[in-house]
Design an enzyme around this catalytic site. Structure first.
Site, mmCIF file in Angstrom:
data_model
loop_
_atom_site.group_PDB
_atom_site.id
_atom_site.type_symbol
_atom_site.label_atom_id
_atom_site.label_comp_id
_atom_site.label_asym_id
_atom_site.label_seq_id
_atom_site.Cartn_x
_atom_site.Cartn_y
_atom_site.Cartn_z
ATOM 1 C CD GLU A 114 -2.395 -1.098 2.855
ATOM 2 O OE1 GLU A 114 -2.219 -0.152 3.637
ATOM 3 O OE2 GLU A 114 -3.043 -2.109 3.137
ATOM 4 C CE LYS A 116 5.078 5.180 7.016
ATOM 5 N NZ LYS A 116 5.120 6.609 7.269
ATOM 6 C CG ASP A 118 4.497 12.228 5.261
ATOM 7 O OD1 ASP A 118 4.368 11.803 6.428
ATOM 8 O OD2 ASP A 118 5.437 12.950 4.900
ATOM 9 N NE ARG A 137 1.183 5.593 16.458
ATOM 10 C CZ ARG A 137 2.198 5.682 17.295
ATOM 11 N NH1 ARG A 137 2.567 6.860 17.748
ATOM 12 N NH2 ARG A 137 2.845 4.616 17.686
ATOM 13 C CE1 TYR A 228 -3.353 2.590 9.562
ATOM 14 C CE2 TYR A 228 -3.088 4.620 8.327
ATOM 15 C CZ TYR A 228 -3.005 3.918 9.511
ATOM 16 O OH TYR A 228 -2.568 4.549 10.640
ATOM 17 C CE LYS A 316 9.027 6.621 6.557
ATOM 18 N NZ LYS A 316 9.688 7.667 7.243
ATOM 19 C CB CYS A 410 32.491 21.892 27.202
ATOM 20 S SG CYS A 410 30.713 22.087 27.323
ATOM 21 C CB CYS A 413 30.795 23.714 31.492
ATOM 22 S SG CYS A 413 31.709 22.240 30.982
ATOM 23 C CB CYS A 428 31.626 18.081 27.883
ATOM 24 S SG CYS A 428 31.686 18.974 29.421
ATOM 25 C CB CYS A 433 28.770 20.124 31.532
ATOM 26 S SG CYS A 433 28.274 21.085 30.098
HETATM 27 S S1 IVH Z 1 -0.459 0.495 8.772
HETATM 28 C C1 IVH Z 1 0.626 -1.494 12.648
HETATM 29 N N1 IVH Z 1 -0.788 1.539 6.409
HETATM 30 O O1 IVH Z 1 2.425 5.283 8.918
HETATM 31 C C2 IVH Z 1 0.565 -0.842 11.358
HETATM 32 N N2 IVH Z 1 0.127 2.905 8.122
HETATM 33 O O2 IVH Z 1 4.420 4.159 11.516
HETATM 34 C C3 IVH Z 1 -0.174 0.399 11.420
HETATM 35 N N3 IVH Z 1 0.579 5.203 7.453
HETATM 36 O O3 IVH Z 1 1.234 5.652 12.171
HETATM 37 C C4 IVH Z 1 -0.023 1.257 10.287
HETATM 38 N N4 IVH Z 1 -0.108 5.019 5.379
HETATM 39 O O4 IVH Z 1 -0.098 6.740 10.359
HETATM 40 C C5 IVH Z 1 -0.369 1.754 7.662
HETATM 41 N N5 IVH Z 1 -1.180 2.363 4.290
HETATM 42 C C6 IVH Z 1 -0.759 2.560 5.529
HETATM 43 C C7 IVH Z 1 -0.267 3.810 5.968
HETATM 44 C C8 IVH Z 1 0.176 3.935 7.284
HETATM 45 C C9 IVH Z 1 0.398 5.838 6.297
HETATM 46 C C10 IVH Z 1 1.163 5.795 8.679
HETATM 47 C C11 IVH Z 1 0.381 5.534 9.931
HETATM 48 C C12 IVH Z 1 1.340 4.993 10.946
HETATM 49 C C13 IVH Z 1 2.665 5.238 10.297
HETATM 50 C C14 IVH Z 1 3.589 4.069 10.491
#
Ligand code: IVH
Length: 668
Positions: A114, A116, A118, A137, A228, A316, A410, A413, A428, A433
């Site tokens: 899927e 990810k 942002d 969250r 998701y 990533k 340092c 200090c 240091c 310090c």
């Molecule tokens: S699954 C246990 N799927 O990425 C797995 N996360 O650290 C839970 N995120 O906090 C996340 N797109 O906010 C999942 N397709 C996707 C996602 C997704 C974005 C974010 C989510 C999570 C962070 C992962």
């Protein structure tokens, strides 16, 4: 009577129609009627609801923008919201697959890839198909109640579309709230014109919007969501993640269309590479690909670590790189005295955010990359929060560049800086310090550690500056006048801080171990240590070999723990903490009388003797429940200072309202 029934029927029919059109427009992106026709339906519903207000329900499509609130309430998730471990290369994905296959004894595994997104993670709670609460969250266990803000997102159904299978009670649905890039640009343009601070990137804009107190503001931000997954879901007949997503789609949720089931590393890598190329074509920010084991049974077998799942990973994308100039190289002092060089950069925009500093890690790294002051360098965010220098553009050198040398003293200090053999870092040598002490105290008082509400960076600096404290133990010897004399402190705020310090004395052993700031001992290791040693004293007497026999404790940690307790300055601090009355032993969990068994509480307003977490813990430990919303079934409404609208509602419903004092009387 009959007439009202008919009107209700008409209203419900209208609402159903509007819900259906909302779904087509906001979820499927395929409107079937014109905007004018849609507006006409809405107007008709508004008119009827105005005439018959008794027929208004909170899940009506007209009820998307509610009233502003005074504060966001903290709510516990039914099921923990975990994070994902990151992978930055094909090799790291392969390692993840190996771990999965090993954990599943080489069973066949299907994966789901899927995008990810942002944005900001969100937890939506539904009861019998009705949206009742939505939270951020937060720390994974508890988040802020942002229901009113989430209601403004039209792709979140206030009531699920198809008939919801009965008997499943409360369920949690999870997704990522985001701001479309086009909206993000518009918002920032508008903010620039109004001379308001700009949002650094779409993620910050989404997170900031979600935590707004006024839903009217949020409604203008054009937030959207991709669902998701699910959290708490007691009875589910679905066997895998992919099926659940399809089901959620039928229920009216917006699922990302960019999902694929794959069988192996090549399938995963194809998906990652495809989107790495195409991500700029999307109107939302994507920072990678999430790879998940599809089968729930296999997910369960793989389990989780304290923070992450073992059945999913986030790949990533390599980050966007930009060139800029190194204006200077400065050094910072960390908690353990590590001196870290940092490049001060000519500010540059990288994927939406302004970067003006980049870590250079240590002197070896500076030498290896040969970074000099006034060099032109390539910087990147690399999926990590702190930007870093990738390389120097040597062709741009003019001869004007200056080689950086580690300072001998340092910067704070002025003590000597040394480099221990077999360590890359310079330190240091002065454990007293003030820069080190500052970092140590900040860590000690922080949320996951001793959680001293109100003891933040500026107060710590002032207390250190005025020599009112020198180390973490001094916190417990601060007097009223010491705080009262500081700017901005009044009688009440002083008392509150002193109370918070007092309360922190009873934090459990693992928190104290973590708070001490022993190198390599994070909260997870502290938990392990507290399970294996019954007191600080016992831990301080342990040897390296004994520590090494504990699963998950390696040689670095073992050595660091033994060294920590050997140092006389640390011995003194521990002695001082003990004298101050801190809990230094593992608590014997005593079964408390279940005074509030089956009783439900709602808390509103600020309490003086407890933080929100503390009061909730206390009520729960006495058998009670704490809910975020008032109903006829609420047994007690605990009212603090400046209560919110719940107070009014409680009075209206003639519920039992008690003050903090009365609550203390009750539990005496
Ligand atoms: S699954 C246990 N799927 O990425 C797995 N996360 O650290 C839970 N995120 O906090 C996340 N797109 O906010 C999942 N397709 C996707 C996602 C997704 C974005 C974010 C989510 C999570 C962070 C992962």
């Amino acid at each position: 009577m009959k007439k009202i029934k008919e009107i209700l029927k008409k209203i419900e029919k209208l609402r159903d129609k509007i819900r259906e059109h909302n779904y087509c427009y906001f979820v499927l992106n395929q409107p079937v009627i014109s905007d004018e026709e849609y507006d006409k339906l809405m107007r008709e519903l508004v008119k009827l609801e105005k005439k018959y207000p008794e027929l208004i329900t909170p899940d009506s499509p007209t009820k998307r923008v509610g009233a502003p609130v005074d504060e966001l309430k903290s709510v516990e998730h039914r099921e923990k919201m975990l994070s994902l471990e990151n992978a930055f290369s094909k090799d790291e994905i392969e390692n993840f697959l190996s771990r999965v296959y090993k954990g599943l004894k080489n069973e066949e595994v299907e994966f789901v890839c899927e995008l990810k997104i942002d944005g900001s993670a969100t937890n939506l709670t539904y009861i019998n198909g009705i949206f009742i609460r939505g939270t951020t969250r937060g720390n994974g266990f508890r988040g802020d109640d942002v229901t009113s803000n989430l209601k403004t997102i039209k792709s979140i159904p206030l009531r699920m579309l198809s008939s919801y299978p009965e008997g499943e009670g409360e369920i949690e649905i999870r997704g990522e709230v985001y701001i479309p890039i086009s909206t993000f640009k518009l918002i920032n343009k508008e903010r620039q014109e109004k001379e308001l601070p700009l949002f650094a990137n779409p993620r910050n804009a989404a997170a900031g919007s979600l935590r707004q107190l006024d839903p009217h503001v949020v409604a203008k931000r054009n937030l959207n969501i991709f669902i998701y997954g699910v959290g708490h879901w007691p009875v589910s007949k679905y066997e895998n993640h992919f099926e659940v997503l399809q089901y959620l789609k039928e229920l009216g949720f917006r699922i990302s269309p960019y999902i694929r089931k794959v069988k192996d590393l090549n399938g995963i890598w194809d998906f990652c590479k495809w989107w790495e190329d195409k991500r700029d074509e999307l109107d939302f920010e994507v920072d990678g690909v999430v790879i998940k084991v599809n089968s729930f049974l296999q997910q369960k077998t793989l389990g989780e670590t304290t923070r992450n799942t073992r059945w999913a990973i986030a790949y990533k994308f390599p980050s966007v790189q930009k060139t800029t100039k190194v204006l200077d190289i400065k050094v910072g002092v960390g908690r353990t005295g590590t001196i870290t060089p940092v490049a001060v950069l000519e500010p540059v925009q990288i994927s939406g955010s302004v970067v003006s500093r980049a870590t250079l890690h240590n002197i070896d790294e500076i030498r290896r990359k040969d970074v000099r002051i006034r060099d032109t360098v390539l910087v990147q965010k690399a999926g990590k929060v702190i930007p870093e220098v990738v390389k120097v553009i040597t062709e741009k050198r003019t001869g004007d560049e200056k080689i950086f040398d580690m300072p001998k003293k340092c910067p704070v200090c002025k003590s000597n800086i040394i480099r221990l053999h077999n360590e890359v870092a310079y330190r240091c040598i002065n454990a007293a310090c003030s820069a080190q002490q500052f970092e140590k105290i900040l860590h000690f008082a922080s949320r996951g550690a001793m959680d001293i509400d109100g003891l933040g960076p500026s107060i710590i600096s002032k207390l250190l500056e005025k020599k009112l404290i020198r180390d973490v133990a001094d916190i417990y010897y601060i007097k009223f006048d010491d705080i009262y004399q500081l700017d901005l402190f009044k009688e009440k705020s002083t008392t509150n801080l002193l109370n918070a310090i007092q309360r922190s004395k009873k934090r459990p052993l693992e928190r104290l171990i973590y708070a001490l700031g022993i190198r390599y001992v994070g909260s997870h290791t502290a938990d392990i240590l507290a399970r294996n040693y019954k007191s600080i004293e016992q831990l301080s007497k342990t040897g390296e070999q004994e520590l090494l026999s504990i699963y998950e404790i390696g040689p670095h940690i073992a050595q660091s723990i033994v060294n920590f307790f050997k140092q006389s300055s640390n011995k003194k601090i521990i002695e001082k903490l003990k004298r101050a009355g801190l809990l230094m032993e593992r608590e014997v969990i005593e079964e408390l009388p279940q005074l509030f068994e089956e009783k439900s509480f709602v808390i509103t307003g600020k309490l003086t003797g407890y933080t929100r977490d503390e009061i909730i813990e206390l009520i729960k430990s006495l058998g009670g429940k704490v809910s975020s919303s008032i109903s006829k079934k609420t047994d007690y409404v605990l009212v603090g200072e400046e209560p919110g609208s719940k107070f009014e509602k409680a009075k209206k419903l003639k519920l039992t309202i008690i003050s903090e004092e009365e609550f203390n009387e009750l539990i005496k």
